[in-house]
Structure formats: C-alpha cells, structure tokens
Scaffold this motif. Structure first.
Motif, PDB file in Angstrom:
ATOM      1  N   GLU A 129       5.978   6.781  -5.941  1.00 29.69           N
ATOM      2  CA  GLU A 129       6.565   5.760  -5.342  1.00 29.69           C
ATOM      3  C   GLU A 129       7.154   6.257  -3.986  1.00 29.69           C
ATOM      4  OE1 GLU A 129      10.411   2.973  -6.389  1.00 29.69           O
ATOM      5  OE2 GLU A 129       8.598   2.994  -7.884  1.00 29.69           O
TER       6      GLU A 129
ATOM      7  N   ARG B 217       3.393   1.969  -4.200  1.00 35.40           N
ATOM      8  CA  ARG B 217       3.309   2.697  -5.300  1.00 35.40           C
ATOM      9  C   ARG B 217       1.813   2.972  -5.526  1.00 35.40           C
ATOM     10  NH1 ARG B 217       6.673  -0.926  -9.550  1.00 35.40           N
ATOM     11  NH2 ARG B 217       8.869  -0.089  -9.225  1.00 35.40           N
ATOM     12  N   TRP B 218       1.586   3.998  -6.004  1.00 37.88           N
ATOM     13  CA  TRP B 218       0.229   4.454  -6.501  1.00 37.88           C
ATOM     14  C   TRP B 218       0.094   5.331  -7.765  1.00 37.88           C
ATOM     15  CZ3 TRP B 218      -1.769   9.507  -7.145  1.00 37.88           C
ATOM     16  CH2 TRP B 218      -3.309   9.546  -7.037  1.00 37.88           C
TER      17      TRP B 218
ATOM     18  N   GLN C 202      -6.261   1.692  -5.648  1.00 35.83           N
ATOM     19  CA  GLN C 202      -5.209   0.647  -5.347  1.00 35.83           C
ATOM     20  C   GLN C 202      -4.073   1.067  -5.178  1.00 35.83           C
ATOM     21  OE1 GLN C 202      -5.887  -3.349  -7.635  1.00 35.83           O
ATOM     22  NE2 GLN C 202      -3.621  -2.585  -8.449  1.00 35.83           N
TER      23      GLN C 202
ATOM     24  N   LYS D 147       0.042  -0.537  -4.488  1.00 37.82           N
ATOM     25  CA  LYS D 147       1.074  -1.739  -4.497  1.00 37.82           C
ATOM     26  C   LYS D 147       2.045  -1.545  -3.504  1.00 37.82           C
ATOM     27  CE  LYS D 147       0.096  -3.841  -8.604  1.00 37.82           C
ATOM     28  NZ  LYS D 147       0.109  -5.020  -9.008  1.00 37.82           N
TER      29      LYS D 147
ATOM     30  N   TYR E  39       5.270  -3.429  -1.395  1.00 32.13           N
ATOM     31  CA  TYR E  39       6.568  -4.495  -1.560  1.00 32.13           C
ATOM     32  C   TYR E  39       6.890  -4.613   0.092  1.00 32.13           C
ATOM     33  CZ  TYR E  39      10.555  -7.194  -1.764  1.00 32.13           C
ATOM     34  OH  TYR E  39      11.798  -8.280  -1.346  1.00 32.13           O
TER      35      TYR E  39
ATOM     36  N   SER F  97       5.298  -7.843  -4.718  1.00 30.96           N
ATOM     37  CA  SER F  97       4.556  -6.681  -4.670  1.00 30.96           C
ATOM     38  C   SER F  97       3.162  -7.309  -4.672  1.00 30.96           C
ATOM     39  CB  SER F  97       4.527  -5.620  -5.288  1.00 30.96           C
ATOM     40  OG  SER F  97       4.382  -5.943  -6.744  1.00 30.96           O
ATOM     41  N   ARG F  98       2.219  -6.849  -3.676  1.00 33.14           N
ATOM     42  CA  ARG F  98       0.917  -7.280  -3.663  1.00 33.14           C
ATOM     43  C   ARG F  98      -0.146  -6.001  -3.796  1.00 33.14           C
ATOM     44  NH1 ARG F  98       2.429  -8.291   1.878  1.00 33.14           N
ATOM     45  NH2 ARG F  98       1.069  -7.007   3.433  1.00 33.14           N
ATOM     46  N   SER F  99      -1.308  -6.162  -4.251  1.00 32.26           N
ATOM     47  CA  SER F  99      -2.053  -5.176  -4.606  1.00 32.26           C
ATOM     48  C   SER F  99      -3.097  -5.020  -3.359  1.00 32.26           C
ATOM     49  CB  SER F  99      -3.026  -5.204  -6.092  1.00 32.26           C
ATOM     50  OG  SER F  99      -2.050  -5.357  -7.155  1.00 32.26           O
TER      51      SER F  99
ATOM     52  N   ARG G 123      -6.644  -2.995  -2.261  1.00 31.41           N
ATOM     53  CA  ARG G 123      -7.568  -2.047  -2.494  1.00 31.41           C
ATOM     54  C   ARG G 123      -8.273  -1.527  -1.373  1.00 31.41           C
ATOM     55  NH1 ARG G 123     -11.170  -1.771  -7.212  1.00 31.41           N
ATOM     56  NH2 ARG G 123     -13.221  -0.972  -6.505  1.00 31.41           N
TER      57      ARG G 123
END
Length: 371
Positions: A260, A269-270, A277, A279, A281, A292-294, A296
C-alpha cells in the motif's frame, strides 16, 4: 527457421525452481516475432551428471556440463545465468565477469553484503551487463505503481506498507520498497519474541499451537522463529515512512505480498492474490462518489505488456520471468544498464542485514552505502 538481428548464447548453472523458470523464459522469448535478440539455450550445468542430462532434455538445453568453470573458457557462451544455491553465487559471478561474460544471478544476489560488494566491484570492472533477478519488479501492476508515484498521481508519497507472509520474501520486499520509494536511511526492527510476551502471537492461536503448526509445516523452528524480525519501520528518501510486516503463521497465505502506497492526495494498493489489478483512491470524484476503483493492468499502454498474453488475458508469474529475462537481453543489445542490477542486489542485502541487526540488538540501525 526464424532469424534474429543477433543471437546470444546462454550457459545456465542450476536447474531447480529458478533455473526452470529462466529456461521457460528463454524458450518463450525465442518464439517472439518482434524479438531483437534471440536466446540460444546452449548448455546447462549440474553437479550430478545423470540429473543434469535429464534436466537438459526436459528444459530444452542443447548440451550439459558438470563443472561451471568449463563455461568460462568456451567461445560459444555469452551469458552465465546463475540459478544455483545462493552460497555459490559470488564465486561463479566473479569468475564469469572476469571471463567477459554477461551475468544474471537469481535472488538473493549473495548470502552477505560483503560477497555482493565483491560481485559489484567485478561487474563494474568488467563493464559487462549484470542483473540481480527479482521477477516481482516486472509485475506490470508494480511497474504501474512506480509510474504513478513518479507522475504524482497520489500527490507526494508519504508512506509505504508491505506485508509478506513468508520470511524468504524479506529480500524481495526490500527490493520492491527501494524500487517504489527510494533508498532506505534507517530501520528499526522487532523480533517475534516481543510479540509473544502476552502468550498470543495470532488472534485466537496460543503460543504452543502456533509453535506446533510451524514445526509441522517444516518452516522455522520455534527457537529460530524467535530470532526473526517480524516487523520493522524504515525511513526512506524524501521523508517516506515505511512499515514492513511478516506474518509467519499466516496459514494459507504463503508467498503472499501486499503493498500500500499512501500519498497526500490518494492511495494505491496491490496484492499478489490479484497480481493484475491495482486499487486506486484519488479524491477527484465529487462528494458522495469518492472511493477506490480497480484498474486491471493488462492493457497495451501498461509497462511490460508486450511480454504477456493479448489484451485482457490473465498475466501469471511465468510472464514476469519472460519480461525480466527480456529486459536483460535487451540491455545486452543496447549496452544500457538496467534495474535491478548487482548494485540493487547489494543495497538490498545491506538493508536486510540492518533489519536483522536491529532486531538482534534492539536498536535503530542506519544504513550506509559504500560507493
């Protein structure tokens, strides 16, 4: 028959997990249509002749040897790939560099920073290309994290947290930390015994049960576990605060890493559990829609995408080796230095040793990098 702009001939020392993964990478890269350099899997080396012969056939090598020193005098070997036990890395690498061979060495670079320093000195003197292989630095999502840090996507970087569930990952966690946030200045570590004073090392798990589970899984013995640094704080470049945690009784979480990054304007974040993917924010959304959004990281605009499957397909651990070996070969072609080099491997070991010293002596340890 496929023709490359240039061919490079490899001698591989060792054929266990690292040697197997490197062999797969060479085989895969040899099939790439747009590859500028073609790897030739010339010779595999193993001490046991019968096993070496079988491994050479299984992994696709043209021949085998039982003594790595024979590779040094051969004109048909350009690269020495060291995938043997860590204790042997320094001797092989130094001899190979002195013989004018390019060298890639499995992680960790050496047992001790003193050996790594000698390897680095030999590399600088030889002017050959050298790589301290850490395939996790070639996970596309981690490359994207680095890119976002440099672009200040989350503002000024302020914190780095890495949680790892296998003690063998300490060196790789340090390498990732240096890659993302810069050099370490000081570390302060705590050993497992500090957490065991209350009789519970993990929520709901007694000390006796934890010790029994650890012994049963053939990992650390109880006495050895008490000497392992389970958590440490670090100060990194630019005032970044680092927190590293190791969970030795993370049942089912072996080889897991979570990262993070916290900035003044967001967070990334991973996790190894979902390595494709991220994350993110970033508070640019309107009030009430923030979150937060993902993302890819398998699109063509993402780093290392050319070494993976077509857009949208899953990227696995094996692709990180293709990417890492591909970068090494490209560096030989261009003559440009790459990351991680022997210098990175040496500096990672300095940090790791400082962590263990801090845990053993119960004091902060400053990290001094020699030139």
């Amino acid at each position: 028959m496929k023709y490359f702009k240039k061919k490079v001939r490899i001698g591989l020392v060792g054929y266990q997990w690292a040697g197997t993964m490197h062999s797969r990478a060479y085989r895969e890269l040899a099939s790439y249509e747009d590859a500028a350099m073609g790897p030739v899997m010339q010779t595999l080396v193993g001490r046991n002749e019968e096993h070496a012969k079988l491994a050479a056939v299984r992994l696709g090598w043209m021949s085998y040897e039982t003594n790595w020193r024979r590779l040094l005098i051969r004109d048909d070997i350009d690269i020495i790939d060291i995938a043997s036990p860590t204790a042997s890395h320094a001797e092989i690498a130094i001899a190979a560099l002195e013989a004018g061979k390019h060298v890639i060495s499995a992680h960790p670079l050496a047992l001790h920073s003193a050996d790594a320093a000698r390897m680095l000195a030999a590399a600088r003197k030889s002017q050959c290309i050298h790589m301290a292989a850490n395939h996790l630095l070639y996970v596309p999502a981690i490359r994207v994290m680095k890119q976002w840090v440099e672009e200040r996507t989350i503002g000024e970087l302020r914190s780095l947290q890495i949680h790892y569930s296998d003690d063998s990952l300490l060196g790789q966690a340090v390498g990732i930390g240096r890659y993302l946030a810069g050099e370490f200045g000081r570390v302060t570590a705590a050993a497992l015994s500090e957490y065991g004073k209350e009789g519970s090392w993990q929520a709901g798990v007694s000390e006796e049960r934890a010790r029994a589970a650890d012994t049963a899984s053939n990992r650390l013995t109880a006495s050895a576990a008490e000497q392992q640094p389970q958590a440490f704080l670090a100060s990194l470049e630019g005032g970044v605060a680092g927190i590293f945690c190791y969970a030795p009784y993370s049942c089912g979480g072996r080889r897991g890493i979570r990262i993070e990054l916290g900035g003044t304007q967001g967070m990334i974040r991973w996790s190894m559990d979902n390595m494709n993917q991220l994350k993110l924010y970033a508070p640019e959304q309107s009030h009430g829609k923030r979150g937060s959004r993902s993302i890819r990281c398998t699109a063509e605009e993402h780093p290392q995408a050319s070494y993976c499957w077509p857009l949208g397909q899953t990227i696995g651990t094996e692709h990180t080796f293709y990417s890492m070996i591909g970068a090494f070969l490209q560096s030989i072609l261009t003559g440009k230095e790459l990351t991680p080099s022997f210098e990175d491997g040496y500096r990672n070991l300095l940090v790791r040793e400082a962590v263990y010293t801090s845990a053993a002596e119960d004091r902060p340890v400053d990290i001094l990098y020699s030139k």
